[in-house]
Design an enzyme around this catalytic site. Structure first.
Site, PDB file in Angstrom:
ATOM      1  CG  ASP A  43     103.613   9.693  -2.930  1.00 12.99           C
ATOM      2  OD1 ASP A  43     102.870  10.651  -2.656  1.00 12.99           O
ATOM      3  OD2 ASP A  43     103.251   8.500  -2.895  1.00 12.99           O
ATOM      4  CG  ASP A  56      99.792  12.542  -2.370  1.00 12.81           C
ATOM      5  OD1 ASP A  56      99.220  13.109  -1.425  1.00 12.81           O
ATOM      6  OD2 ASP A  56      99.536  11.375  -2.715  1.00 12.81           O
ATOM      7  CG  ASP A  75     102.743   8.718   1.010  1.00  7.53           C
ATOM      8  OD1 ASP A  75     103.136   9.458   1.946  1.00  7.53           O
ATOM      9  OD2 ASP A  75     101.812   9.025   0.253  1.00  7.53           O
ATOM     10  NE  ARG A 116      98.043  12.327   5.246  1.00  9.25           N
ATOM     11  CZ  ARG A 116      97.574  12.039   4.048  1.00  9.25           C
ATOM     12  NH1 ARG A 116      98.409  11.632   3.096  1.00  9.25           N
ATOM     13  NH2 ARG A 116      96.292  12.146   3.782  1.00  9.25           N
TER      14      ARG A 116
END
Length: 330
Positions: free
Chosen positions: A138, A161, A165, A217
């Protein structure tokens, strides 16, 4: 400037160590905003808003070793990042830190920042005016019960990734004025369908972000309530804009969706449906949003003023990303 934003300006004295970091925006609604708003500004869990390293020593770092050293110290620090720093993996940031880029060229590449570990909390952290590229995992991970986090005016792209997050019992977070681009999975909120301890947490505000051609997302949400998504610009998102799943409660308002076939989902892939309310959004060459149920109002926690959603593309493209906030001079 509204009365709310005058109060925000006065409250900016909490960031006196980075007083030079004054944003330059086209939008009057954010003029001189130098203090966390949204959920990061809420008085909760023993923390009155998000102040980062205010009151601590101010330092400038130019190497990965120095960055890892200062963000891992137990004392508060205001850490200015100068130039491009290459890191090999995730760098753990612990409580009471401000990490702010100098000018428009400050960059963390090759790895990312993880807020907190299982033994060292990453509470009360500010990350501003930084470019993140080519992360091995991330770019930014808010995890392990970190709370009161403000991520503002960053540029995030080309990670392995997720770009940003937020998961594992984290809470009271604001994600504002960031530019997400050249990536698929932008912003996950909630670890997995089976991580049910996230219920009652993950209260996050996303505002004035530019989701620029990223696939999905923006965010994808599990369990959280309320999640407040307002005045963001969505452009050319191939899979979807927002997904509310696993009984999350999400309010999507005042955003601008352009060329987004699926602007809002309730449920996605194998995840069950979430509750989602949409209001006052603009949909240009975009599909019909899915909605379901009711959601706790963010005004239960904080006040805010919406920009005209029709003006969001102009406001956000003029104000989001790096170089709009001047970092501390070294």
């Amino acid at each position: 400037m509204s009365a709310i934003n005058r109060r925000r300006l006065l409250a900016g004295t909490a960031l006196a160590a980075v007083a030079a970091a004054v944003p330059r925006h086209a939008s009057a609604s954010v003029d001189a905003l130098n203090v966390a708003d949204g959920f990061a500004g809420v008085n909760a869990l023993g923390q009155n808003g998000t102040t980062g390293g205010a009151g601590g020593q101010a330092v400038t770092v130019t190497t990965a070793a120095a960055l890892a050293d200062y963000v891992g110290r137990k004392e508060p620090y205001v850490i200015s990042v100068s130039g491009r720093i290459s890191v090999g993996s995730m760098v753990t940031v612990v409580a009471n830190k401000t990490i702010i880029g100098v000018g428009s060229t400050a960059e963390i590449t090759g790895g990312g920042l993880q807020l907190g570990s299982t033994t060292r909390p990453g509470n009360n952290v500010i990350i501003r005016n930084l470019r993140f590229t080519n992360a091995s995992d991330d770019s930014i991970s808010v995890t392990n019960s970190a709370h009161h986090v403000w991520i503002d005016h960053c540029d995030l792209s080309r990670g392995y990734d997720g770009l940003l997050d937020i998961k594992r019992n984290s809470d009271y977070v604001t994600v504002s004025w960031n530019h997400f681009h050249d990536h698929s999975k932008s912003a996950l909120l909630g670890h997995s369908d089976t991580y049910t301890t996230d219920k009652g947490k993950l209260r996050v505000t996303y505002h004035h972000n530019f989701f620029d051609g990223t696939d999905q997302r923006h965010p994808r949400v599990r369990f959280a309530e309320p999640v407040h998504i307002y005045n963001n610009y969505y452009r050319g998102n191939a899979l979807y804009g927002v997904a509310s799943t696993m009984d999350a409660g999400v309010l999507v308002e005042g955003n601008y969706f352009e060329n987004v076939a699926h602007p809002i989902y309730s449920g996605y892939d194998k995840s069950g449906p979430g509750r989602v309310v949409e209001r006052n959004n603009v949909y240009v060459n975009s599909g019909t949003p899915e909605t379901l149920g009711t959601v706790v109002e963010p005004r239960t926690y904080y006040g805010y003023t919406l920009d005209d959603p029709a003006s969001v593309p102009r406001i956000v493209t003029a104000g989001a990303g790096v170089g709009r906030v001047q970092g501390v001079t070294s």
